[in-house]
Design a protein around this motif. Structure first.
Motif: not given
Length: 193
Positions: A115-122
């Motif tokens: 989720q942290v990666l997605l918050l950064v990547l999206l």
């Protein structure tokens, strides 16, 4: 500590059975498991709240309130634990509820990392974010099947997959009943998906 956690996360992909055995062999106390459970519910609820702030699309009332979302997530995780425990037991598995609990907690920690990666990547690239989400979903299934296999002592991934399917079916039934008892119409949930 962070490096050790990231190393364990990577090993969860490449050697999930060994990681499951290591986690089970920790023999964490009941208090540690309850604390870990509460912590992953809080962390995942906070991450969900941040994602809502970043994408303020309209949500059903019960998802728009972090405390309600956290409560629903806790119920969902309890249903998952019980589903994986009893689903495996139906097929002759040997896992204890503590074994399943430590593995589900670790899966939730892995989920929080994604989720942290997605918050950064999206915000940077929706395409890369979508790819990461799809890839991690497949990897998550692999890890869960391997974890259930190790915990229940099946040595048979198809049997483990069957235990998960039985557990998910049981979980869906229990959650539907709980949502109805809470006054939440399950058909309203799918209308918002």
């Amino acid at each position: 500590m962070i490096q050790a956690a990231l190393s364990l996360a990577l090993r969860s992909i490449t050697q999930p059975r060994q990681v499951a055995r290591w986690l089970i062999d920790l023999r964490l106390s009941r208090e540690a498991l309850v604390t870990g459970f509460a912590l992953v519910v809080v962390i995942n609820s906070l991450l969900f709240g941040v994602s809502v702030l970043l994408d303020p699309a309209p949500l059903p009332w019960f998802l728009a309130r972090p405390a309600v979302y956290g409560g629903l997530q806790a119920l969902s995780l309890i249903a998952t634990l019980l589903g994986l425990y009893f689903g495996g037991r139906v097929l002759g598995g040997q896992a204890s509820i503590q074994d399943i609990t430590v593995l589900v907690i670790w899966m939730q920690i892995l989920r929080a990392l994604i989720q942290v990666l997605l918050l950064v990547l999206l915000p940077i690239s929706a395409v890369l974010g979508g790819f990461l989400l799809s890839l991690t979903s497949v990897i998550g299934i692999w890890i869960m099947v391997s974890f259930v296999d190790e915990a229940h002592g099946f040595s048979n991934l198809l049997k483990s997959l069957g235990a998960i399917i039985i557990g998910l079916f049981g979980m869906a039934v229990v959650l539907s009943i709980l949502l109805i008892l809470l006054g939440i119409d399950p058909s309203g949930i799918t209308a918002n998906v």
